[in-house]
Every structure is written in structure tokens, then in C-alpha cells.
Scaffold this motif. Structure first.
Motif, short mmCIF file in Angstrom:
data_model
loop_
_atom_site.label_atom_id
_atom_site.label_comp_id
_atom_site.label_asym_id
_atom_site.label_seq_id
_atom_site.Cartn_x
_atom_site.Cartn_y
_atom_site.Cartn_z
N PHE A 19 20.21 -3.97 42.06
CA PHE A 19 21.26 -4.89 41.59
C PHE A 19 20.62 -6.12 40.96
O PHE A 19 21.05 -6.59 39.90
CB PHE A 19 22.16 -5.34 42.75
N GLN A 56 24.94 -13.48 39.77
CA GLN A 56 24.55 -12.28 40.52
C GLN A 56 23.14 -12.43 41.09
O GLN A 56 22.91 -12.12 42.25
CB GLN A 56 24.60 -11.04 39.60
N LEU A 114 22.47 1.93 37.45
CA LEU A 114 23.24 1.57 38.65
C LEU A 114 23.86 2.80 39.31
O LEU A 114 23.85 2.93 40.54
CB LEU A 114 24.32 0.54 38.30
N GLY A 132 28.31 -2.38 44.63
CA GLY A 132 27.82 -1.68 43.44
C GLY A 132 28.95 -1.23 42.54
O GLY A 132 28.87 -1.35 41.31
N ILE A 135 30.23 -4.18 40.65
CA ILE A 135 29.34 -4.53 39.54
C ILE A 135 29.59 -3.57 38.37
O ILE A 135 29.69 -4.00 37.22
CB ILE A 135 27.86 -4.50 39.98
#
Length: 150
Positions: A19, A56, A114, A132, A135
Motif C-alpha cells: 500500500f 496515504q 494492488l 485495500g 484504495i
């Protein structure tokens, strides 16, 4: 395309590092691209996305510190390649469409990584998996905002 290392014994560390890498590469790419973009609406979009990535990075660093981890400076090669590509395109003449295309391609690449990260680390807490997915949702929305500039 640089892949994320999924081989460390700690899947939580793998995922948080992934991340962080996504945010670091994104912020760095936007910082390199911004001086080449004249279109004010696109610049605003890029500034907004860069601020998201910086937030982030800060939040993930804090999240990692809570479990005695530090972000590894991974993604250096990805950032270097991305920056070289942006500079080469700028020398050839950066149009609004070219800038948007670079960001779309980079965002797509980040989303693939990701997805791989989450798929290769199935034994993570539900909250981390949900993070996740959140995101990824944000990245998809960013793509949707970029496509009118293509």
C-alpha cells in the motif's frame, strides 16, 4: 513492471508495504508530471490525487508504526522508470492527453499490483483487506475522473 515481493513471512507487513509503495510511486510520478501540465483542471485533479497519496503514506506509516514496522523504500526502480518516461514524453511535447494517458497507465499498473498483493496475501485481517478494497475503489474513481482528458 516491478512486482511486489510476496515472500516475507508476515503478510500484514507485505500488504502494508505494498500500500505504501503504491502511494509513494503515485505521489512521485505526479510530482514529476505536474511541471509539464498546463491545463488547470487537470492540474487540480493531479494536485488532489497527490494529496491523497501523501495522506496515504502518512496514514500507512502510522499504521505500520503501531505494529513496530517501518515502510521499506521499495519501488525505487518503479519511480525511476516512471520519472524517466515522463521526462522523455515532456521533451517530445507534453499535451493534456499525453499527461492523462501517462496517469491512466500508471494507475492501471498500480491497480494490477494492488490486486496481486491482496490475492497473494489471503491470510490478512478483514480490516486490512477492506482497506485495500477502499484504495482500489479510490483508484478506480480517479481513473474515471482522468478519462475525459484522454
Amino acid at each position: 513492471m516491478e512486482t511486489i515481493d510476496h515472500t516475507t513471512p508476515n503478510p500484514v507487513a507485505n500488504v502494508l508495504s505494498g500500500f505504501y509503495k503504491n502511494a509513494a510511486v503515485g505521489a512521485d510520478s505526479i510530482s514529476t508530471l505536474l511541471p509539464e501540465v498546463d491545463d488547470m483542471k487537470l492540474r487540480r485533479e493531479l494536485f488532489t490525487q497527490r494529496a491523497y497519496y501523501e495522506d496515504q503514506k502518512r496514514d500507512i506509516t502510522q499504521q505500520m508504526a503501531e505494529i513496530w514496522l517501518e515502510p521499506m523504500e521499495s519501488g525505487r526502480m518503479a519511480r525511476k522508470c516512471s520519472n524517466m518516461l515522463i521526462r522523455m514524453k515532456a521533451k517530445a511535447g507534453m499535451t493534456r492527453e499525453t499527461a492523462a494517458k501517462l496517469m491512466v497507465e500508471g494507475t492501471n499498473m498500480g491497480m494490477v499490483q494492488l490486486h496481486q498483493l491482496l490475492n497473494h496475501n489471503p491470510n490478512i485481517p478483514d480490516e486490512l483487506h477492506a482497506q485495500g478494497e477502499k484504495i482500489l475503489e479510490h483508484e478506480k474513481a480517479y481513473l474515471d475522473r482522468l478519462t475525459p482528458y484522454l
